[in-house]
Design a protein around this motif. Structure first.
Motif, mmCIF file in Angstrom:
data_model
loop_
_atom_site.group_PDB
_atom_site.id
_atom_site.type_symbol
_atom_site.label_atom_id
_atom_site.label_comp_id
_atom_site.label_asym_id
_atom_site.label_seq_id
_atom_site.Cartn_x
_atom_site.Cartn_y
_atom_site.Cartn_z
ATOM 1 N N UNK A 283 2.746 13.877 -13.870
ATOM 2 C CA UNK A 283 1.888 14.354 -14.456
ATOM 3 C C UNK A 283 1.817 15.944 -14.585
ATOM 4 N N UNK A 284 1.939 16.474 -13.262
ATOM 5 C CA UNK A 284 1.951 17.985 -13.156
ATOM 6 C C UNK A 284 2.945 18.713 -13.806
ATOM 7 N N UNK A 285 4.095 17.973 -13.776
ATOM 8 C CA UNK A 285 5.389 18.472 -14.325
ATOM 9 C C UNK A 285 5.035 18.445 -15.848
ATOM 10 N N UNK A 286 4.762 17.431 -16.525
ATOM 11 C CA UNK A 286 4.367 17.397 -17.739
ATOM 12 C C UNK A 286 3.364 18.578 -18.313
ATOM 13 N N UNK A 287 2.166 18.762 -17.457
ATOM 14 C CA UNK A 287 1.291 19.735 -17.673
ATOM 15 C C UNK A 287 2.002 20.909 -17.950
ATOM 16 N N UNK A 288 2.763 21.463 -16.869
ATOM 17 C CA UNK A 288 3.409 23.009 -16.767
ATOM 18 C C UNK A 288 4.478 22.762 -18.005
ATOM 19 N N UNK A 289 5.094 21.735 -18.334
ATOM 20 C CA UNK A 289 5.866 21.596 -19.501
ATOM 21 C C UNK A 289 5.125 21.874 -20.792
ATOM 22 N N UNK A 290 4.139 21.301 -20.892
ATOM 23 C CA UNK A 290 3.188 21.257 -22.196
ATOM 24 C C UNK A 290 2.570 22.837 -22.232
ATOM 25 N N UNK A 291 2.129 23.342 -21.045
ATOM 26 C CA UNK A 291 1.449 24.671 -21.076
ATOM 27 C C UNK A 291 2.773 25.767 -21.687
ATOM 28 N N UNK A 292 3.935 25.587 -21.099
ATOM 29 C CA UNK A 292 5.082 26.452 -21.415
ATOM 30 C C UNK A 292 5.302 26.085 -22.927
ATOM 31 N N UNK A 293 5.404 25.092 -23.468
ATOM 32 C CA UNK A 293 5.701 24.919 -24.829
ATOM 33 C C UNK A 293 4.446 25.372 -25.744
ATOM 34 N N UNK A 294 3.146 25.473 -25.297
ATOM 35 C CA UNK A 294 2.327 25.931 -25.753
ATOM 36 C C UNK A 294 2.470 27.501 -25.934
ATOM 37 N N UNK A 295 2.498 28.132 -24.864
ATOM 38 C CA UNK A 295 2.870 29.555 -24.849
ATOM 39 C C UNK A 295 3.994 29.887 -25.831
ATOM 40 N N UNK B 93 0.680 -1.028 -0.147
ATOM 41 C CA UNK B 93 0.001 -0.082 -0.020
ATOM 42 C C UNK B 93 0.941 1.185 -0.202
ATOM 43 N N UNK B 94 1.647 1.230 0.847
ATOM 44 C CA UNK B 94 3.095 2.371 0.779
ATOM 45 C C UNK B 94 3.450 2.415 -0.475
ATOM 46 N N UNK B 95 4.009 1.578 -0.976
ATOM 47 C CA UNK B 95 4.589 1.468 -2.623
ATOM 48 C C UNK B 95 3.670 1.993 -3.455
ATOM 49 N N UNK B 96 2.367 1.630 -3.243
ATOM 50 C CA UNK B 96 1.633 2.105 -4.507
ATOM 51 C C UNK B 96 1.257 3.582 -4.215
ATOM 52 N N UNK B 97 0.987 4.068 -2.909
ATOM 53 C CA UNK B 97 0.886 5.542 -2.816
ATOM 54 C C UNK B 97 2.082 6.214 -3.083
ATOM 55 N N UNK B 98 3.232 5.733 -3.035
ATOM 56 C CA UNK B 98 4.653 6.491 -3.285
ATOM 57 C C UNK B 98 4.445 6.268 -4.959
ATOM 58 N N UNK B 99 4.098 5.220 -5.685
ATOM 59 C CA UNK B 99 4.127 5.332 -6.956
ATOM 60 C C UNK B 99 3.221 6.345 -7.597
ATOM 61 N N UNK B 100 1.756 6.268 -6.939
ATOM 62 C CA UNK B 100 0.845 7.374 -7.261
ATOM 63 C C UNK B 100 1.214 8.803 -7.062
ATOM 64 N N UNK B 101 1.902 9.000 -5.844
ATOM 65 C CA UNK B 101 2.411 10.672 -6.054
ATOM 66 C C UNK B 101 3.268 10.723 -6.944
#
Length: 128
Positions: free
Chosen positions: A47-59, A33-41
């Motif tokens: 995903x958040x980093x990719x979203x920020x990167x994509x937003x920056x690329x789009x701009x 359960x801890x491993x899954x939580x770490x993996x999910x985090x």
């Protein structure tokens, strides 16, 4: 009686084995359960980093597009802008007449004004 006592000891040992297996199983479940939580985090963070990167690329792409459009299509001269404004004003003026014609509620709109003026002039000449 000794057989009951031996059976009790055997059952007690069996109970201890079951309890120890249960404890091990619970520990393994907690670990997974801890491993899954770490993996999910980690996935959420990626995903958040990719979203920020994509937003920056789009701009960046939008800025480059605006820059290229400005280089390719400079602003038209004021005379052209004035002519465009006059053209669209005349189009807006004639829209209701054409709309009625296209809906089948009025005659063909081009030349009607000139024809009416010509008929009025003919009537005036006839009356003189």
């Amino acid at each position: 009686m000794t057989s009951l006592f031996t059976q009790e000891i055997r059952l007690s040992k069996r109970h201890e084995e079951i309890v120890s297996k249960r404890v091990k199983s619970l520990q393994q479940m907690k670990s997974k359960f801890r491993d899954k939580n770490k993996e999910k985090a980690s996935q959420i963070q990626a995903a958040e980093a990719a979203f920020e990167r994509n937003l920056s690329l789009l701009k960046d792409i939008e800025r480059a597009e605006k820059f290229l459009q400005a280089r390719i299509q400079p602003f038209p001269p004021p005379e052209v802008v004035s002519l465009e404004t006059l053209y669209w004003a005349s189009v807006e003026e004639y829209i209701p007449k054409w709309e009625q014609f296209l809906l089948g509620r009025a005659p063909y709109p081009i030349g009607v004004e000139n024809q009416n003026e010509a008929e009025k002039e003919a009537e005036v000449k006839a009356q003189q």
